[in-house]
Design an enzyme around this catalytic site. Structure first.
Site, PDB file in Angstrom:
ATOM      1  N   HIS A 150       0.875  -1.172   0.000  1.00  0.00           N
ATOM      2  CA  HIS A 150       0.000   0.000   0.000  1.00  0.00           C
ATOM      3  C   HIS A 150       0.918   1.230   0.000  1.00  0.00           C
ATOM      4  CE1 HIS A 150      -2.847   2.903   1.804  1.00  0.00           C
ATOM      5  NE2 HIS A 150      -3.814   2.060   1.493  1.00  0.00           N
ATOM      6  N   ASP A 152       3.195  -4.433   8.026  1.00  0.00           N
ATOM      7  CA  ASP A 152       1.944  -3.689   7.933  1.00  0.00           C
ATOM      8  C   ASP A 152       0.813  -4.710   8.051  1.00  0.00           C
ATOM      9  OD1 ASP A 152      -0.392  -2.599   6.982  1.00  0.00           O
ATOM     10  OD2 ASP A 152       0.502  -1.651   5.225  1.00  0.00           O
ATOM     11  N   GLN A 185      -4.319  -5.287   6.765  1.00  0.00           N
ATOM     12  CA  GLN A 185      -5.269  -6.210   6.134  1.00  0.00           C
ATOM     13  C   GLN A 185      -5.314  -7.570   6.808  1.00  0.00           C
ATOM     14  OE1 GLN A 185      -7.534  -5.583   3.874  1.00  0.00           O
ATOM     15  NE2 GLN A 185      -6.886  -3.471   3.604  1.00  0.00           N
ATOM     16  N   LYS A 211     -10.472  -1.300  10.408  1.00  0.00           N
ATOM     17  CA  LYS A 211     -10.546  -2.528   9.599  1.00  0.00           C
ATOM     18  C   LYS A 211     -10.979  -3.725  10.452  1.00  0.00           C
ATOM     19  CE  LYS A 211      -7.472  -0.727   6.285  1.00  0.00           C
ATOM     20  NZ  LYS A 211      -7.901  -0.191   5.013  1.00  0.00           N
ATOM     21  N   CYS A 218      -4.673   2.316  -3.774  1.00  0.00           N
ATOM     22  CA  CYS A 218      -3.460   2.848  -3.120  1.00  0.00           C
ATOM     23  C   CYS A 218      -2.293   1.879  -3.274  1.00  0.00           C
ATOM     24  CB  CYS A 218      -3.691   3.145  -1.643  1.00  0.00           C
ATOM     25  SG  CYS A 218      -4.837   4.484  -1.372  1.00  0.00           S
TER      26      CYS A 218
HETATM   27  N1  PLP Z   1      -1.724  -0.692   4.615  1.00  0.00           N
HETATM   28  C1  PLP Z   1      -2.624  -1.467   4.035  1.00  0.00           C
HETATM   29  C2  PLP Z   1      -2.231  -2.834   3.568  1.00  0.00           C
HETATM   30  C3  PLP Z   1      -3.931  -1.010   3.868  1.00  0.00           C
HETATM   31  O1  PLP Z   1      -4.837  -1.797   3.276  1.00  0.00           O
HETATM   32  C4  PLP Z   1      -4.268   0.288   4.328  1.00  0.00           C
HETATM   33  C5  PLP Z   1      -5.636   0.818   4.127  1.00  0.00           C
HETATM   34  O2  PLP Z   1      -6.357   0.415   3.247  1.00  0.00           O
HETATM   35  C6  PLP Z   1      -3.284   1.048   4.937  1.00  0.00           C
HETATM   36  C7  PLP Z   1      -2.028   0.537   5.073  1.00  0.00           C
HETATM   37  C8  PLP Z   1      -3.566   2.427   5.448  1.00  0.00           C
HETATM   38  O3  PLP Z   1      -4.438   2.381   6.518  1.00  0.00           O
HETATM   39  P1  PLP Z   1      -4.994   3.739   7.170  1.00  0.00           P
HETATM   40  O4  PLP Z   1      -5.540   4.544   6.028  1.00  0.00           O
HETATM   41  O5  PLP Z   1      -6.044   3.285   8.124  1.00  0.00           O
HETATM   42  O6  PLP Z   1      -3.846   4.421   7.819  1.00  0.00           O
END
Ligand code: PLP
Length: 404
Positions: A121, A198, A201, A224, A362
């Site tokens: 992401h 991270d 997900q 999430k 993203c």
């Molecule tokens: N990392 C991953 C794999 C994601 O799917 C997301 C959000 O969709 C994020 C980071 C960013 O999360 P946030 O916007 O809640 O900071």
């Protein structure tokens, strides 16, 4: 016993209609819905003990502080962190990653190498690019294959004593791939590199045991996992959190302030400047309670059934291609139909009350890899049903007939 009909009663939003049709919410990878058990906790906070924490001697402040720290303890237990102060409340995964990327500016030097997976992401790419611009560190990419699996043999070759950091998602938001993070972490540690995973997900589908994984940093967002937006967690090993400088300065994060010098508070407060999302933190704890009551094993098994059925049914549509066919994947299906723009499919599905995400999610490097502008992404949660999969498949067929 897992009973989806009963579970759905907990989610008031699932009863609503969109464009005159029952809502079919399949954008869970972007944000999950909130059960009334968590909504009640939010209402209770504002109705009964809204106050600033860690500062007041009065009853409301004490109550709010106790509940906030109780939530931190719940999160610690959920992820099996060794200490509660290794859990930092943040505004979400993005904030968590930025704390680490910013902190490493003082620990990384020109010529050091940092490795990122090809399926991140943007939140887990851009902060590291900024780090590499600040420090002169070299950013290298662990490539993936057409199925959307990391090429672990190349990872082995990229690792060296120059590698200082490896960062990778546990599960890809665009492809659903579950990455082999145990192996990634062990191999990185063998060359002395720190690892940030991270978990944005992964958190809705499985429980990561941070001590068992021996991971250095793990980041997630509450929204999430059936919690509210604007709150999340950074887990960091105590030794690393003590090494990293604070990310933001302000109230709460200090030990002593004079105009000559400020000394910082101990963990976790060093990284929690300003008034936090108090209600959000408490509701985050309640959301984990809610999911744990259902049970992550039951959730994962049920979601796998949805994934298998949806994959099978969608593939019956002529010209439909699924991106992300890894052996280990979770309930995310990214797809396109030959000759049709994903946005057009998403717009027609919306008219039918079906919420999916369209675009690059993203994760533009993934779209570049497949040479596509984006995909339609249907992501399933434990409150979705087989009937909803049928509605999706019928909707995609209808969109295809209208657009081709
Ligand atoms: N990392 C991953 C794999 C994601 O799917 C997301 C959000 O969709 C994020 C980071 C960013 O999360 P946030 O916007 O809640 O900071």
């Amino acid at each position: 016993m897992f009973n989806v009909k009963e579970i759905r009663k907990d989610f008031p939003i699932l009863k609503r209609e969109v464009n005159g049709k029952p809502l079919v919410y399949l954008d869970n990878a972007a944000t999950s819905q909130t059960p009334k058990q968590v909504i009640d906790v939010i209402t209770d906070y504002y109705q009964n003990y809204n106050a600033n924490i860690h500062r007041g001697v009065h009853a409301l402040s004490q109550e709010a502080t106790d509940k906030y720290e109780e939530a931190r303890n719940k999160i610690q237990q959920h992820f099996n962190a060794a200490k509660a102060h290794e859990i930092i409340f943040t505004s979400g995964t993005t904030h968590s990653i930025n704390i680490v990327a910013n902190g490493f500016s003082s620990l990384i030097q020109k010529g050091d190498e940092i490795l990122v997976s090809a399926m991140e992401h943007h939140s887990n790419i851009v902060p590291w690019q900024m780090l590499s611009e600040r420090t002169g560190a070299v950013l290298k990419v662990i490539p993936m294959n057409q199925k959307g699996e990391l090429q672990m043999d190349v990872y082995d070759k990229l690792l060296s004593d120059k590698t200082k950091l490896v960062f990778c998602n546990h599960i890809s938001n665009a492809l659903g791939t579950i990455n082999p993070i145990e192996e990634i972490i062990t191999k990185a540690h063998n060359v002395g590199a720190a690892v940030l995973i991270d978990g944005a997900q992964a958190a809705p589908h499985l429980v990561a045991d941070v001590q068992k994984l021996d991971v250095d940093f793990y980041a997630i967002s509450a929204h999430k996992v059936c919690g509210p937006t604007g709150v999340g967690m950074l887990y960091g090993k105590e030794k690393w959190l003590n090494k990293l400088p604070p990310y933001q300065g302000g109230g709460e994060m200090i030990a002593e302030v004079t105009f000559e010098k400020t000394t910082y508070a101990n963990l976790p407060h060093k990284f929690e400047a300003g008034t936090p999302n108090i209600c959000g933190g408490i509701a985050f704890g309640a959301a984990l309670d809610y999911m744990n009551k259902i049970g992550f094993e039951a959730i994962a098994n049920y979601e796998y059934e949805l994934l298998e059925y949806a994959t099978e049914e969608l593939l019956k549509i002529d010209g439909l291609k699924i991106y992300g066919t890894a052996k280990n994947k979770t309930s995310v299906i990214s797809f396109n139909i030959d000759g049709v723009h994903p946005y057009d499919i998403g717009s027609i599905l919306d008219k039918l009350g079906i919420a999916v995400r369209t675009g690059h999610h993203c994760a533009q490097p993934i779209m570049d890899f497949y040479k596509i502008p984006g995909t339609v992404r249907a992501s399933f949660s434990f409150y979705n049903t087989i009937e909803e999969v049928d509605v999706l498949v019928a909707g995609v067929n209808r969109a295809k007939n209208m657009l081709l």
